[in-house]
Scaffold this active site. Structure first.
Site, short mmCIF file in Angstrom:
data_model
loop_
_atom_site.label_atom_id
_atom_site.label_comp_id
_atom_site.label_asym_id
_atom_site.label_seq_id
_atom_site.Cartn_x
_atom_site.Cartn_y
_atom_site.Cartn_z
N ASP A 221 20.32 29.77 -36.01
CA ASP A 221 21.46 30.63 -36.37
C ASP A 221 20.90 31.97 -36.83
O ASP A 221 20.03 32.03 -37.71
CB ASP A 221 22.26 29.95 -37.50
CG ASP A 221 23.54 30.70 -37.82
OD1 ASP A 221 24.62 30.14 -37.60
OD2 ASP A 221 23.46 31.85 -38.30
N ASN A 229 27.17 43.40 -36.28
CA ASN A 229 28.46 43.75 -35.67
C ASN A 229 29.21 44.77 -36.52
O ASN A 229 29.73 45.76 -36.01
CB ASN A 229 29.35 42.51 -35.56
CG ASN A 229 28.99 41.67 -34.35
OD1 ASN A 229 28.49 42.18 -33.36
ND2 ASN A 229 29.24 40.38 -34.45
N ASP A 238 25.94 41.99 -29.22
CA ASP A 238 25.73 41.30 -27.94
C ASP A 238 24.29 41.48 -27.44
O ASP A 238 23.69 40.54 -26.91
CB ASP A 238 26.70 41.83 -26.88
CG ASP A 238 28.10 41.26 -27.04
OD1 ASP A 238 28.28 40.42 -27.95
OD2 ASP A 238 28.99 41.65 -26.28
N GLU A 264 26.66 32.90 -32.82
CA GLU A 264 25.25 33.32 -32.92
C GLU A 264 24.38 32.10 -33.18
O GLU A 264 23.41 32.16 -33.90
CB GLU A 264 25.03 34.41 -33.98
CG GLU A 264 26.09 34.48 -35.05
CD GLU A 264 25.95 33.40 -36.11
OE1 GLU A 264 26.57 32.33 -35.93
OE2 GLU A 264 25.25 33.61 -37.12
#
Ligand code: GH3
Ligand code: MG
Ligand code: MG
Length: 350
Positions: A221, A229, A238, A264
Site C-alpha cells: 500500500d 493526489n 496515476d 493504491e
C-alpha cells in the site's frame, strides 16, 4: 513450473496498445483458458480448404474449381483427411459421403468431436440426395451439402459463404478473447486485476500444498498517497501508480504474478522461495520505489510504500483469502511502525 496468469492477457492488451509485452506476468498454458487461436489462420490470409474424396476425377475437378482462390489440401480417404485436419487445421472441409474407410458423416462427427479445434465449416458432397440423408448429414455436423455432379459456380459460391462465416467466427472469437482478457486487467497499470490474481493464486496454492513449495503473498500500500493526489492532482497520482506497477513487474518472475487489487494497493504472489529470499525481494522493491524521484509542479518528491507479507508451506493450504488477511495484518503493522517498511508473517508460523 507454470507461468503466471496474464501472459496472454498482457500480451494481447500490449499488442492493442502497441506496448512491448511484459515478461513479469505470464499465463500458464495449463492455467490459461482454452485457446483456440493458435491453429486458425490469421485473418486476411488464404483460406485452407481440405477436400476428402476417394474419386480421382472429383479430386481433380475440385482442385480445378478451387485452387485459384484457396489453398487446397487433398485427401484420398477419410483417415488421410483426419490426419491433414489435425496437422493443417483447415477453415473449410469438403467431404465426399461414400469413402472406403469411413463415411463423410463419420468424418463430420470425428471433426466435431474434437472440442479443442477451432470451428471448421463442413460441406458434404454427395450423390445421395434423398432428403432423409441430407437431414442425416446436417445433423452429423455438416454446415451445407451439394450433390454430385456439382455445378462449379455453385460450389464456389457455397465455399465463399463458408469462408465468410468462418471469418465472422474468427472475429467473434478474437473479440471474446479480448473481452475476457480485459476483464482480468487493470486498465491503468495493465497489470492483472484482483480477479485474475485470485484465479491464479487459488490454483497455485493447491499446487504449493501438493508439491510442497513455499507460497508467499505480498500486500503493498503506497504511503500517504492521498497527499499526492491532493497536492499534484489525480494524473500525478496515476503516474506514481504506473511507475510502481512497472517496478513491481520487473521484480516478479515469469512463474509468479503481481497485480493491482484496488486504489493504491498491489498484490504480489511469490513461490519457490525461502523467507530470506522473500525478504530480499520485498526490500529490493521497497527501496527501489522509495528512491524513485517524481517531478510534479516543479517539485521533486518521493512516494514510499509499506509491505505486509504472509507465507504458507505445508500439506493443508489455507484459503487464499486467509493469507491475504494475514498479509493485510502485517501491512497494518508496517504502517504503524512508521511506513516505508515491510513486515513478514513467517510461513513456519502458519
Ligand atoms: P496510508 O499511508 O495510510 O495508506 O495513506 P494513503 O493516503 O495512502 O491512504 P488513503 O486510503 O487515505 O488514500 C488512498 C488514496 O488513493 C485515495 C484515493 O483518491 C487514491 N486513489 C485510489 N485509486 C486511485 C487511482 O486510480 N488514481 C489515483 N490517482 N488515485 C487513486
Ligand atoms: Mg490504501
Ligand atoms: Mg496508502
Amino acid at each position: 513450473m507454470p507461468e503466471a496468469p496474464s501472459q496472454l492477457l498482457i500480451r494481447s492488451v500490449s499488442a492493442l496498445s502497441s506496448e512491448k509485452p511484459n515478461s513479469a506476468s505470464a499465463i500458464s498454458d495449463e492455467l490459461a483458458p482454452q485457446r483456440t487461436d493458435e491453429a486458425s489462420e490469421p485473418s486476411g490470409e488464404t483460406f485452407k480448404v481440405l477436400v476428402a474424396d476417394d474419386s480421382a476425377v472429383y479430386r481433380k475437378l475440385l482442385q480445378q474449381t478451387l485452387s485459384s482462390d484457396y489453398s487446397i489440401l487433398m485427401a484420398r480417404s477419410a483417415e488421410e483427411a483426419l490426419k491433414l485436419f489435425e496437422s493443417e487445421r483447415p477453415s473449410l472441409v469438403i467431404t465426399d459421403w461414400v469413402m472406403p474407410d469411413m463415411t463423410g458423416i463419420e468424418l463430420c462427427q470425428r471433426i466435431r468431436s474434437n472440442g479443442r479445434a477451432p470451428y471448421t465449416y463442413i460441406i458434404l458432397l454427395t450423390t445421395i440426395a434423398e432428403k432423409e440423408n441430407v437431414v442425416k448429414g446436417l445433423t452429423a455436423g455438416a454446415d451445407d451439402y451439394l450433390t454430385k455432379p456439382f455445378h462449379q459456380e455453385e460450389l464456389l459460391a457455397r465455399v465463399r459463404v463458408g469462408c465468410r462465416l468462418m471469418e465472422l467466427h474468427r472475429q467473434l472469437e478474437a473479440k471474446n478473447r479480448l473481452l475476457e482478457e480485459l476483464a482480468l486487467t487493470d486498465p491503468l497499470t495493465k497489470l492483472p486485476n484482483r480477479r485474475a490474481i485470485e484465479d491464479w493464486a487459488r490454483r497455485q496454492l493447491s499446487g504449493a500444498a501438493r508439491h510442497g513449495f513455499p507460497f508467499w503473498v505480498v500486500l503493498v500500500d503506497l504511503d500517504h498517497f492521498k497527499r499526492v493526489n491532493d497536492t499534484y492532482g489525480h494524473d500525478a497520482g496515476d503516474l506514481v501508480l504506473q511507475r510502481f506497477a512497472e517496478i513491481l513487474k520487473l521484480n516478479t518472475r515469469l512463474s509468479d504474478i503481481c497485480g493491482r487489487i484496488g486504489g493504491e494497493e498491489f498484490l504480489q504472489v511469490l513461490t519457490y522461495a525461502d523467507e530470506p529470499s522473500i525478504r530480499m525481494v520485498v526490500e529490493r522493491v521497497r527501496k527501489q520505489f522509495a528512491a524513485e524521484p517524481f517531478s510534479f509542479a516543479g517539485e521533486s518528491i518521493k512516494v514510499p510504500a509499506s509491505f505486509g507479507v504472509a507465507g504458507f508451506q505445508g500439506r493443508t493450504p489455507p484459503p487464499f483469502s486467509e493469507l491475504v488477511t494475514q498479509a493485510d495484518a502485517a501491512l497494518y503493522r508496517a504502517k504503524n511502525a512508521g511506513r516505508n517498511c515491510s513486515e513478514i508473517v513467517s510461513s513456519r508460523q502458519i
